[in-house]
Scaffold this motif. Structure first.
Motif, short mmCIF file in Angstrom:
data_model
loop_
_atom_site.label_atom_id
_atom_site.label_comp_id
_atom_site.label_asym_id
_atom_site.label_seq_id
_atom_site.Cartn_x
_atom_site.Cartn_y
_atom_site.Cartn_z
N LEU A 138 0.60 -0.64 0.15
CA LEU A 138 0.38 0.21 -0.02
C LEU A 138 0.93 1.17 0.23
O LEU A 138 2.03 1.43 0.37
CB LEU A 138 -1.30 -0.03 1.19
CG LEU A 138 -2.13 -0.64 1.62
CD1 LEU A 138 -2.49 -0.82 2.21
CD2 LEU A 138 -3.22 -0.49 0.29
N ARG A 139 0.73 2.25 -0.84
CA ARG A 139 1.42 3.56 -1.21
C ARG A 139 1.65 4.68 0.31
O ARG A 139 -0.11 5.00 -0.44
CB ARG A 139 1.69 3.84 -2.83
CG ARG A 139 1.77 2.42 -3.53
CD ARG A 139 1.62 3.21 -4.87
NE ARG A 139 0.11 3.97 -5.49
CZ ARG A 139 -0.88 2.94 -5.47
NH1 ARG A 139 -0.39 1.57 -5.46
NH2 ARG A 139 -2.02 3.09 -5.91
N PRO A 140 2.30 4.45 0.98
CA PRO A 140 2.29 5.79 1.84
C PRO A 140 1.97 7.37 1.04
O PRO A 140 2.96 6.78 -0.24
CB PRO A 140 3.40 5.64 2.71
CG PRO A 140 3.60 4.51 2.48
CD PRO A 140 3.30 4.20 1.23
N VAL A 141 1.20 7.93 1.16
CA VAL A 141 1.35 9.44 0.69
C VAL A 141 1.83 10.16 1.52
O VAL A 141 1.66 10.16 3.07
CB VAL A 141 0.33 9.80 0.10
CG1 VAL A 141 -0.68 9.13 -1.37
CG2 VAL A 141 -1.02 9.40 0.93
N GLU A 142 2.97 11.29 1.28
CA GLU A 142 3.29 12.47 2.51
C GLU A 142 1.83 13.21 2.31
O GLU A 142 1.00 13.34 2.26
CB GLU A 142 4.46 13.01 1.44
CG GLU A 142 5.58 12.52 1.19
CD GLU A 142 7.04 12.97 1.08
OE1 GLU A 142 6.91 14.22 1.06
OE2 GLU A 142 8.00 12.52 0.03
N VAL A 197 -5.74 -2.27 6.89
CA VAL A 197 -4.24 -2.26 6.39
C VAL A 197 -3.67 -3.30 7.04
O VAL A 197 -2.72 -4.04 6.24
CB VAL A 197 -3.92 -1.29 7.18
CG1 VAL A 197 -3.83 0.02 6.84
CG2 VAL A 197 -3.25 -1.42 8.16
N SER A 198 -4.32 -4.94 6.47
CA SER A 198 -4.34 -5.91 6.86
C SER A 198 -5.27 -6.55 6.48
O SER A 198 -6.64 -6.51 6.54
CB SER A 198 -4.09 -6.39 8.40
OG SER A 198 -5.01 -6.63 9.76
N GLN A 213 -1.12 6.56 4.29
CA GLN A 213 -0.32 7.58 4.86
C GLN A 213 0.01 7.42 6.53
O GLN A 213 -0.62 6.45 6.43
CB GLN A 213 -0.60 9.16 4.64
CG GLN A 213 -2.24 8.99 5.88
CD GLN A 213 -2.42 10.97 6.01
OE1 GLN A 213 -3.79 10.83 5.97
NE2 GLN A 213 -1.71 11.37 6.13
N LYS A 214 0.75 7.53 6.75
CA LYS A 214 1.62 7.53 8.15
C LYS A 214 1.47 8.21 9.43
O LYS A 214 1.73 9.42 8.51
CB LYS A 214 3.58 7.04 8.29
CG LYS A 214 4.06 6.56 9.83
CD LYS A 214 5.63 6.46 9.07
CE LYS A 214 5.44 5.59 8.98
NZ LYS A 214 7.11 5.08 8.69
N GLU A 232 1.50 5.27 12.46
CA GLU A 232 0.82 3.82 12.52
C GLU A 232 0.06 4.37 10.80
O GLU A 232 0.06 5.49 10.44
CB GLU A 232 -0.29 4.22 12.89
CG GLU A 232 -0.10 3.67 14.80
CD GLU A 232 -1.81 3.17 15.08
OE1 GLU A 232 -1.22 3.18 16.11
OE2 GLU A 232 -3.18 3.39 15.16
N ILE A 233 0.13 3.69 10.22
CA ILE A 233 -0.11 3.45 8.30
C ILE A 233 -1.76 3.26 8.81
O ILE A 233 -2.08 3.26 9.59
CB ILE A 233 0.50 2.20 8.33
CG1 ILE A 233 1.73 2.12 7.77
CG2 ILE A 233 0.05 2.27 6.26
CD1 ILE A 233 2.57 2.83 6.88
#
Length: 324
Positions: A9-13, A132-133, A227-228, A234-235
């Motif tokens: 899964l792609r984090p975004v800033e 996210v899981s 995102q974090k 946490e994601i």
């Protein structure tokens, strides 16, 4: 069952957001809305989705009678997305000239064509998307629906001789319906899983559960951004998912002219990239053990949509899918 995180899964800033005062009087609130502009959209024609490119996944979609009935498209949009304006966003999307000329839908013959219709209003449902899981599938393994080996338990059915406890659990009349909580059933990940398991008109069902979970996870990762959190690290899911149904002057027209569970469309909205993805799938002739039903769409804004007659499409902020 070991829990498998949704890796990839792609984090975004995190980006700076607009701030402002809260206006409390009716007159001031109305004045504020007057400054809210219409969203405009542009097609991202080069956007690709892994689940449509991966040979193993496309082979499974063909086996489940979904290949060619599911597609994804992506669109950019020009303003900051605010969740309280989700109805405006969906209506602006379907009324946008670029979307009208490029959004794909399946006609009665099974051919993809542009939407074309002049949309008058849109039904919008906010779909929970927090996972996210794949831990929400754990109760299926611990309730006797699936054996420890992953094989799906077969069951007797007076209408469908080739039936199993997994498909039975997905239907309202099952004794195991309560195994997955109502909260988890509303989650976008579980909805994708359900659509895949039920499949299309000529679906060849699986004997083991893993292909269903892995395929649902791949589509989910394609359509959802994360995102974090700055405080806890946490994601978290950043995307907003909307289930949509569009109407023209003659009534319901998208994702299908019939209201059916297996005909669906989702807008999958990425508020940071200003992408909306459309994922559409359409499936014709699918028969539930007790009755016929269709499919639905979404945004990155990505959009995912499926309909029974069902279609699938997506965009870089908006996505839809349809299955026929």
């Amino acid at each position: 069952m070991s829990l498998i995180p949704l890796r990839g899964l792609r984090p975004v800033e995190t980006v700076s957001r607009f701030h402002g005062y809260c206006l409390t009087t009716t007159e001031m609130a109305e004045e504020t809305h007057a400054f809210e502009q219409t969203y405009t959209f542009s097609l991202l024609p080069n956007k690709t989705f892994t689940f449509q490119q991966d040979p193993h996944t496309t082979g499974l979609l063909m086996k489940w009678s979904m290949l060619g009935r599911i597609s994804a498209q992506a669109f950019n949009f020009d303003q900051t997305f605010q969740s309280y304006r989700k109805n405006d966003f969906a209506l602006n999307f379907f009324q946008d000239p670029c979307v009208k000329n490029n959004l794909k839908t399946l006609d009665a013959s099974g051919a993809w064509k542009p939407l074309g219709s002049d949309i008058t209003h849109v039904d919008v449902e906010a779909v929970p998307c927090t996972k996210v899981s794949v831990d929400l599938f754990e109760p299926i393994f611990s309730s006797g629906i699936v054996r420890p080996s992953g094989h799906i338990v077969k069951c007797y059915h007076e209408v469908n001789p080739d039936f199993d406890e997994l498909r039975m659990m997905l239907l309202d009349d099952s004794d195991n319906y309560h195994v997955v909580s109502p909260c988890d059933r509303r989650e976008f990940l579980f909805r994708l899983f359900k659509h895949i398991v039920l499949g299309g008109e000529l679906c060849q069902y699986e004997d083991i559960i893993s292909p269903y979970i892995e395929s649902a996870k791949m589509i989910y990762k394609d359509l959802v951004s994360v995102q974090k959190a700055s405080d806890t690290r946490e994601i978290r899911v950043a995307s907003t998912i909307l289930k949509v149904a569009a109407h023209d002057e003659n009534g319901l027209c998208y994702p299908s002219g019939r209201d059916n569970e297996q005909t669906f469309a989702y807008l999958c909205i990425d508020p940071f990239k200003r992408h909306v993805g459309r994922d559409v799938s359409s499936q014709r002739g699918f028969r539930e053990p007790f009755s016929d039903f269709p499919f639905f769409p979404f945004r990155e804004a990505r959009l995912f949509f499926q309909r029974l007659t069902l279609q699938l499409g997506s965009s870089a902020c908006v996505g839809t899918a349809t299955l026929t």
